[in-house]
Design a protein around this motif. Structure first.
Motif, PDB file in Angstrom:
ATOM      1  N   LEU A   4       0.837  -1.291  -0.189  1.00 46.93           N
ATOM      2  CA  LEU A   4       0.169  -0.026   0.073  1.00 46.93           C
ATOM      3  C   LEU A   4       0.950   1.340  -0.109  1.00 46.93           C
ATOM      4  CD1 LEU A   4      -2.770  -1.081   2.618  1.00 46.93           C
ATOM      5  CD2 LEU A   4      -2.685  -1.161   0.221  1.00 46.93           C
ATOM      6  N   SER A   5       0.364   2.282  -0.388  1.00 51.24           N
ATOM      7  CA  SER A   5       1.178   3.519  -0.648  1.00 51.24           C
ATOM      8  C   SER A   5       0.467   4.736   0.069  1.00 51.24           C
ATOM      9  CB  SER A   5       1.403   3.989  -2.008  1.00 51.24           C
ATOM     10  OG  SER A   5       1.796   2.832  -2.716  1.00 51.24           O
ATOM     11  N   GLY A   6      -0.330   4.265   0.913  1.00 49.70           N
ATOM     12  CA  GLY A   6      -1.114   5.558   1.772  1.00 49.70           C
ATOM     13  C   GLY A   6      -1.843   6.456   1.006  1.00 49.70           C
ATOM     14  N   THR A   7      -1.867   7.768   1.628  1.00 53.69           N
ATOM     15  CA  THR A   7      -2.757   8.691   0.934  1.00 53.69           C
ATOM     16  C   THR A   7      -1.866   9.419  -0.431  1.00 53.69           C
ATOM     17  OG1 THR A   7      -1.756  10.413   2.618  1.00 53.69           O
ATOM     18  CG2 THR A   7      -4.197   9.112   2.885  1.00 53.69           C
ATOM     19  N   MET A   8      -0.557   9.031  -0.626  1.00 53.47           N
ATOM     20  CA  MET A   8       0.156   9.548  -1.550  1.00 53.47           C
ATOM     21  C   MET A   8       0.742   8.355  -2.565  1.00 53.47           C
ATOM     22  SD  MET A   8       0.783  12.915  -1.473  1.00 53.47           S
ATOM     23  CE  MET A   8       2.324  13.012  -2.148  1.00 53.47           C
ATOM     24  N   PRO A   9      -0.029   7.898  -3.222  1.00 55.91           N
ATOM     25  CA  PRO A   9       0.163   6.797  -4.077  1.00 55.91           C
ATOM     26  C   PRO A   9       1.295   7.320  -5.134  1.00 55.91           C
ATOM     27  CG  PRO A   9      -2.032   7.328  -4.404  1.00 55.91           C
ATOM     28  CD  PRO A   9      -1.336   8.056  -3.336  1.00 55.91           C
ATOM     29  N   TYR A  10       1.105   8.430  -5.559  1.00 60.19           N
ATOM     30  CA  TYR A  10       1.867   8.987  -6.758  1.00 60.19           C
ATOM     31  C   TYR A  10       2.755  10.228  -6.255  1.00 60.19           C
ATOM     32  CZ  TYR A  10      -1.046   5.944  -9.511  1.00 60.19           C
ATOM     33  OH  TYR A  10      -1.681   4.782  -9.891  1.00 60.19           O
ATOM     34  N   GLN A  11       3.711  10.480  -6.855  1.00 52.62           N
ATOM     35  CA  GLN A  11       4.727  11.453  -6.652  1.00 52.62           C
ATOM     36  C   GLN A  11       4.024  13.033  -6.380  1.00 52.62           C
ATOM     37  OE1 GLN A  11       8.097  11.164  -9.004  1.00 52.62           O
ATOM     38  NE2 GLN A  11       8.521   9.101  -8.376  1.00 52.62           N
ATOM     39  N   ASP A  12       3.012  13.089  -7.355  1.00 52.92           N
ATOM     40  CA  ASP A  12       2.271  14.233  -7.389  1.00 52.92           C
ATOM     41  C   ASP A  12       0.602  14.216  -6.691  1.00 52.92           C
ATOM     42  OD1 ASP A  12       1.143  12.755  -9.303  1.00 52.92           O
ATOM     43  OD2 ASP A  12       1.077  14.445 -10.755  1.00 52.92           O
ATOM     44  N   SER A  13       0.550  13.179  -5.949  1.00 50.84           N
ATOM     45  CA  SER A  13      -0.827  13.091  -5.435  1.00 50.84           C
ATOM     46  C   SER A  13      -0.947  14.257  -4.217  1.00 50.84           C
ATOM     47  CB  SER A  13      -0.789  11.607  -4.591  1.00 50.84           C
ATOM     48  OG  SER A  13      -1.003  10.691  -5.275  1.00 50.84           O
ATOM     49  N   ASP A  14      -2.246  14.728  -4.058  1.00 49.63           N
ATOM     50  CA  ASP A  14      -2.664  15.793  -3.261  1.00 49.63           C
ATOM     51  C   ASP A  14      -1.966  15.248  -1.906  1.00 49.63           C
ATOM     52  OD1 ASP A  14      -3.419  17.776  -1.822  1.00 49.63           O
ATOM     53  OD2 ASP A  14      -5.548  17.788  -2.725  1.00 49.63           O
ATOM     54  N   PRO A  15      -1.267  16.078  -1.123  1.00 52.36           N
ATOM     55  CA  PRO A  15      -0.801  15.730   0.210  1.00 52.36           C
ATOM     56  C   PRO A  15      -1.963  15.893   1.189  1.00 52.36           C
ATOM     57  CG  PRO A  15       0.238  17.812  -0.507  1.00 52.36           C
ATOM     58  CD  PRO A  15      -0.565  17.162  -1.757  1.00 52.36           C
ATOM     59  N   LYS A  16      -3.230  16.817   0.749  1.00 55.29           N
ATOM     60  CA  LYS A  16      -4.190  17.168   1.525  1.00 55.29           C
ATOM     61  C   LYS A  16      -5.282  15.797   1.802  1.00 55.29           C
ATOM     62  CE  LYS A  16      -3.854  21.892   0.547  1.00 55.29           C
ATOM     63  NZ  LYS A  16      -4.370  23.089  -0.092  1.00 55.29           N
ATOM     64  N   VAL A  17      -4.970  15.055   1.059  1.00 58.67           N
ATOM     65  CA  VAL A  17      -6.012  13.801   0.734  1.00 58.67           C
ATOM     66  C   VAL A  17      -5.668  12.953   2.023  1.00 58.67           C
ATOM     67  CG1 VAL A  17      -6.877  11.719  -0.167  1.00 58.67           C
ATOM     68  CG2 VAL A  17      -6.355  13.796  -1.622  1.00 58.67           C
ATOM     69  N   ARG A  18      -7.147  12.634   2.946  1.00 59.11           N
ATOM     70  CA  ARG A  18      -6.986  11.755   3.911  1.00 59.11           C
ATOM     71  C   ARG A  18      -7.953  10.652   3.654  1.00 59.11           C
ATOM     72  NH1 ARG A  18      -2.913  14.123   4.608  1.00 59.11           N
ATOM     73  NH2 ARG A  18      -2.346  15.533   6.403  1.00 59.11           N
ATOM     74  N   ALA A  19      -7.361   9.548   4.425  1.00 62.38           N
ATOM     75  CA  ALA A  19      -8.193   8.316   3.747  1.00 62.38           C
ATOM     76  C   ALA A  19      -8.172   7.232   5.253  1.00 62.38           C
ATOM     77  CB  ALA A  19      -7.462   7.483   2.634  1.00 62.38           C
ATOM     78  N   GLU A  20      -9.329   6.679   5.194  1.00 59.23           N
ATOM     79  CA  GLU A  20      -9.307   5.585   6.353  1.00 59.23           C
ATOM     80  C   GLU A  20      -9.099   4.508   5.646  1.00 59.23           C
ATOM     81  OE1 GLU A  20     -12.162   5.902   9.146  1.00 59.23           O
ATOM     82  OE2 GLU A  20     -12.405   8.050   8.984  1.00 59.23           O
ATOM     83  N   PHE A  21      -7.763   3.889   6.398  1.00 57.58           N
ATOM     84  CA  PHE A  21      -7.338   2.577   6.103  1.00 57.58           C
ATOM     85  C   PHE A  21      -7.825   1.445   7.289  1.00 57.58           C
ATOM     86  CE2 PHE A  21      -4.560   5.514   3.922  1.00 57.58           C
ATOM     87  CZ  PHE A  21      -4.228   5.073   2.763  1.00 57.58           C
ATOM     88  N   PRO A  22      -7.577   0.378   6.651  1.00 52.76           N
ATOM     89  CA  PRO A  22      -8.187  -0.926   7.636  1.00 52.76           C
ATOM     90  C   PRO A  22      -7.300  -1.048   8.826  1.00 52.76           C
ATOM     91  CG  PRO A  22      -8.061  -1.533   5.328  1.00 52.76           C
ATOM     92  CD  PRO A  22      -7.291  -0.341   5.524  1.00 52.76           C
ATOM     93  N   VAL A  23      -7.854  -0.955   9.866  1.00 56.70           N
ATOM     94  CA  VAL A  23      -7.167  -1.178  11.050  1.00 56.70           C
ATOM     95  C   VAL A  23      -7.101  -2.629  11.677  1.00 56.70           C
ATOM     96  CG1 VAL A  23      -6.898  -0.357  13.677  1.00 56.70           C
ATOM     97  CG2 VAL A  23      -7.689   1.111  11.789  1.00 56.70           C
ATOM     98  N   VAL A  24      -5.941  -3.122  12.191  1.00 59.27           N
ATOM     99  CA  VAL A  24      -5.719  -4.536  12.603  1.00 59.27           C
ATOM    100  C   VAL A  24      -6.085  -4.304  14.197  1.00 59.27           C
ATOM    101  CG1 VAL A  24      -4.469  -6.397  13.045  1.00 59.27           C
ATOM    102  CG2 VAL A  24      -4.205  -5.246  11.049  1.00 59.27           C
ATOM    103  N   PRO A  25      -6.967  -5.101  14.646  1.00 60.19           N
ATOM    104  CA  PRO A  25      -7.556  -5.006  15.970  1.00 60.19           C
ATOM    105  C   PRO A  25      -6.534  -5.495  16.904  1.00 60.19           C
ATOM    106  CG  PRO A  25      -9.074  -6.512  14.723  1.00 60.19           C
ATOM    107  CD  PRO A  25      -8.117  -6.081  13.755  1.00 60.19           C
TER     108      PRO A  25
END
Length: 395
Positions: free
Chosen positions: A374-395
């Motif tokens: 996974l590449s988080g909220t910056m999958p590309y070098q020019d992805s918007d750094p302001k983007v936030r996402a909810e990723f799966p959390v391991v309990p």
């Protein structure tokens, strides 16, 4: 205006010889027809999606990818991509990949499909057909326009921090037509997004779909994409062409009247009551001009020419006659009739220009992943750094 052909990939016994093409032969013949369409200067070749005999195009991206390598200029499309039984994530991936392979010569038509048993084959309920079509396209629209998508809906598992790869060519998604012959909800969705609307004006009575087209035009203007006359409309049709109308009727009659769908019908009755045109090039031209008179200016006209068990050599002849004797006249005539301000059908080049002007298009370059693919909220070098996402959390 764009002119082209569409194939549903049907197979039936030849009523004159009794011979039935094998699936392998039919696939090869579709490729031959597409190549001939490219050679004679047609604008579009479209392929349907079916998952039941006697139809063979169960995987349009595969066959269209091969055709892309065999052709030079023709736009490749689908005459339906099933928005109800396909996963929108897979559609996003498959058609973005095909768009790259075809160097932008791609758009697609999405629709519900009308084969009832297909729904349970893919784990869906036909009673949810409209809801599936609407929700799945809403997700597809986002997947092609956002690097990172959080999404939750009714018909599939949620997406958390998801990136569809590859990104569309030049970060410009393929243009989408919404095909429908009965659902005002689909016309509304097409209008909402400013997409195209395609009415397969082929088997129903003449101008049967005018109300749907008019609704789409009105709602297109409501959403401020342009005037009703500037809405992007496509129509289907079916023709059989010969130098003399008598010859066309004589040659086509056994294929039409012995085809399972039309058995017991009289060819002349369908010619009179529906958009089906069987005759000389001039008769086909005259019939198509009535489409413009009835529906208004429109952007794409597709013809079904290779079905109903026609031998492939006959289908190739039909493509030749359409491309050399019918379409050149229609281009000039319809252009002379077109009202000022009516746009052409969008292409990849026109969409790139609309987005970037003279600037260089975006070419996404991936960042390294975090060790978990996974590449988080910056999958590309020019992805918007302001983007936030909810990723799966391991309990």
């Amino acid at each position: 205006m764009q002119f082209g052909i569409f194939s549903v990939g049907d197979i039936a016994p030849d009523p004159l010889t009794g011979r039935t093409y094998s699936e392998a032969e039919r696939i090869d013949n579709i490729v031959r027809v597409a190549k001939r369409a490219d050679e004679v200067g047609l604008d579009v070749f479209a392929l349907g999606e079916h998952h039941n005999p006697p139809f063979i195009p169960s995987s349009p991206p595969t066959l269209l990818g091969y055709i892309a390598a065999q052709t030079r200029r023709i736009v490749l499309s689908t005459s339906v991509t099933l928005m109800t039984t396909n996963d929108p994530v897979k559609i996003a991936e498959d058609y973005a990949m095909l768009q790259h392979v075809a160097k932008g010569r791609l758009d697609l038509m999405v629709g519900r499909g009308n084969t009832v048993p297909v729904y349970p084959w893919f784990g869906k309920d036909i009673r949810e057909g409209v809801g599936l079509a609407l929700e799945n396209y809403n997700l597809l629209h986002r997947l092609w326009r956002e690097d990172v998508v959080d999404w939750e809906g009714r018909y599939r598992t949620p997406l958390q921090g998801f990136t569809a790869t590859p990104r569309p060519l030049d970060d410009v998604p393929p243009f989408v037509w919404h095909g429908s012959i009965r659902s005002p909800e689909i016309a509304e969705q097409a209008a909402y997004y400013g997409n195209g609307f395609f009415a397969n004006h082929i088997l129903a009575p003449n101008f049967h779909f005018k109300r749907l087209v008019d609704l789409y035009r009105q709602r297109y203007a409501h959403y401020e994409h342009g005037t009703p006359e500037q809405a992007i409309v496509g129509l289907g049709g079916m023709s059989f062409i010969a130098g003399r109308s008598q010859d066309a009727v004589e040659r086509f009659r056994p294929y039409f009247e012995n085809y399972p769908m039309f058995r017991g019908s009289r060819l002349e009755d369908h010619m009179a009551a529906t958009p089906l045109t069987v005759g000389s090039p001039q008769e086909v031209i005259d019939k198509v001009l009535t489409f413009q008179e009835g529906f208004g200016d429109y952007q794409r006209q597709l013809f079904a020419l290779d079905g109903l068990a026609l031998p492939v050599e006959t289908a190739l002849e039909q493509v030749e006659l359409l491309g050399t004797e019918v379409v050149p006249v229609l281009r000039k005539e319809l252009e002379s009739r077109r009202a000022e301000g009516v746009p052409d059908a969008p292409t990849h080049a026109s969409l790139v220009t609309a987005k970037y002007g003279d600037a260089e298009p975006r070419q996404p370059r991936p960042n390294p992943n975090r060790g978990d693919n996974l590449s988080g909220t910056m999958p590309y070098q020019d992805s918007d750094p302001k983007v936030r996402a909810e990723f799966p959390v391991v309990p």
